[in-house]
Design a protein around this motif. Structure first.
Motif, PDB file in Angstrom:
ATOM      1  N   ILE A 136      54.002  41.279  43.816  1.00 16.33           N
ATOM      2  CA  ILE A 136      55.266  40.603  44.125  1.00 16.33           C
ATOM      3  C   ILE A 136      56.405  41.607  43.992  1.00 16.33           C
ATOM      4  N   LEU A 194      54.278  39.977  48.425  1.00 16.88           N
ATOM      5  CA  LEU A 194      55.194  38.846  48.544  1.00 16.88           C
ATOM      6  C   LEU A 194      56.567  39.342  48.100  1.00 16.88           C
ATOM      7  N   LEU A 240      60.430  38.616  47.289  1.00 17.12           N
ATOM      8  CA  LEU A 240      61.401  37.586  46.939  1.00 17.12           C
ATOM      9  C   LEU A 240      62.792  38.216  46.893  1.00 17.12           C
ATOM     10  N   THR A 280      61.693  30.315  40.372  1.00 21.71           N
ATOM     11  CA  THR A 280      61.152  30.798  41.649  1.00 21.71           C
ATOM     12  C   THR A 280      60.157  31.926  41.425  1.00 21.71           C
ATOM     13  N   SER A 327      56.078  31.545  41.935  1.00 25.04           N
ATOM     14  CA  SER A 327      55.455  32.449  42.911  1.00 25.04           C
ATOM     15  C   SER A 327      54.347  33.262  42.265  1.00 25.04           C
ATOM     16  N   GLU A 360      51.275  30.993  41.512  1.00 25.83           N
ATOM     17  CA  GLU A 360      50.572  30.668  42.749  1.00 25.83           C
ATOM     18  C   GLU A 360      49.743  31.860  43.231  1.00 25.83           C
ATOM     19  N   ARG A 361      50.292  33.074  43.107  1.00 27.87           N
ATOM     20  CA  ARG A 361      49.539  34.265  43.513  1.00 27.87           C
ATOM     21  C   ARG A 361      48.323  34.451  42.604  1.00 27.87           C
TER      22      ARG A 361
END
Length: 316
Positions: A241, A273, A275, A292, A296, A299-300
């Motif tokens: 991320i 990902l 952000l 957020t 995130s 979920e990853r």
């Protein structure tokens, strides 16, 4: 009465000290007449302007130097602005360092600060001696009560290579400890890789979450085959991320926005990902930003999300 001070105009912008002119160009009576007739004006004790009206910043700085003497040094916010820094606190006073044996006192727009430790790396700008960026940042930070302002100063000074982390740390260690806590915190953030005040705030937001691993700041990334990739502001390595701070200042030109999109697309194409957060959101809605990032990240983790990206190995 016409007084020839042409030799001082270019260097001192028409600002003079009494001993520079009385006896050489003027008599005491002539000086009194110029002041009484309002052709000249008193700026500071024994310092005069050979004109009327408001002084410019440069003229104020020259006046302060003439008043405090040749060994004095301009520090504080005015010195930071003179060095070209954008993030200097507003302050109408000019902070002047003078030797501890000097008997001059604060007057008008000049705040005198006696010291046994004048800056060892001053910069001469015309008739004015500026304290180095490191010293001016340290002196300014000790008077600040706002971490955000100190972060902005420290990050700008290092990011623009106006000084170094080592010189700032040297100033902290050599100077008074009183009032140094905010700068120590800001310097620690910059030393860890943070490059701006919003990034520092985002770092603080992520560190307060027990759900997140350590975030790397401005890391060097490469593809699995070793090709260089754009450097994100923040990077959560185990799930790929990238955290980006998108400021209006950075995107003031169309090319800047294009570069941001290009960075985003490259990182995304390798599985990251990305952000994006604005400074406004970071400061005004930290809980939303934290949520957020955490959601995130979780979920990853659940989905087994990975990126075909690795940290660049340090040079042997």
């Amino acid at each position: 009465m016409q007084v020839d001070i042409s030799g001082l105009v270019d260097l001192q912008y028409g600002v003079v000290r009494r001993d520079q002119i009385v006896g050489a160009t003027l008599t005491d009576g002539s000086l009194r007449w110029l002041l009484r007739s309002r052709q000249w004006q008193v700026v500071l004790p024994s310092v005069y302007a050979s004109f009327t009206g408001r002084l410019t910043d440069a003229q104020r700085e020259v006046a302060a130097q003439l008043y405090c003497g040749p060994s004095s040094q301009l520090t504080g916010p005015a010195a930071l602005r003179a060095h070209g820094m954008r993030y200097a606190p507003d302050d109408e006073l000019l902070h002047m360092l003078v030797p501890h044996t000097c008997h001059v006192s604060s007057s008008g727009f000049v705040l005198v600060r006696r010291t046994r430790r004048l800056d060892g790396r001053p910069v001469q700008r015309g008739a004015v001696t500026l304290a180095s960026v490191a010293r001016a940042v340290a002196d300014t930070a000790r008077a600040c009560v706002d971490l955000r302002s100190v972060r902005a100063m420290v990050a700008e000074a290092v990011q623009r290579r106006l000084t170094t982390v080592a010189l700032l740390r040297e100033e902290l260690d050599s100077g008074a400890r009183k009032g140094s806590a905010l700068m120590r915190e800001a310097l620690g953030e910059v030393a860890s890789g943070v490059r701006s005040a919003p990034e520092a705030q985002l770092r603080q937001i992520t560190e307060t979450s027990s759900a997140l691993p350590a975030v790397l700041w401005n890391p060097a990334l490469v593809t699995l085959s070793g090709l260089p990739l754009p450097t994100p502001d923040g990077w959560i390595d185990d799930v790929g991320i990238a955290l980006e701070v998108d400021s209006r200042e950075h995107h003031s030109m169309p090319d800047d926005w294009s570069k941001t999109l290009h960075r985003h697309n490259i990182l995304t194409s390798h599985g990251a990902l990305v952000l994006h957060f604005t400074p406004t959101a970071i400061y005004a809605a930290p809980e939303t930003v934290r949520r957020t990032i955490v959601e995130s990240y979780l979920e990853r983790v659940r989905s087994g999300g990975k990126a075909a990206i690795r940290l660049r190995s340090p040079s042997p």
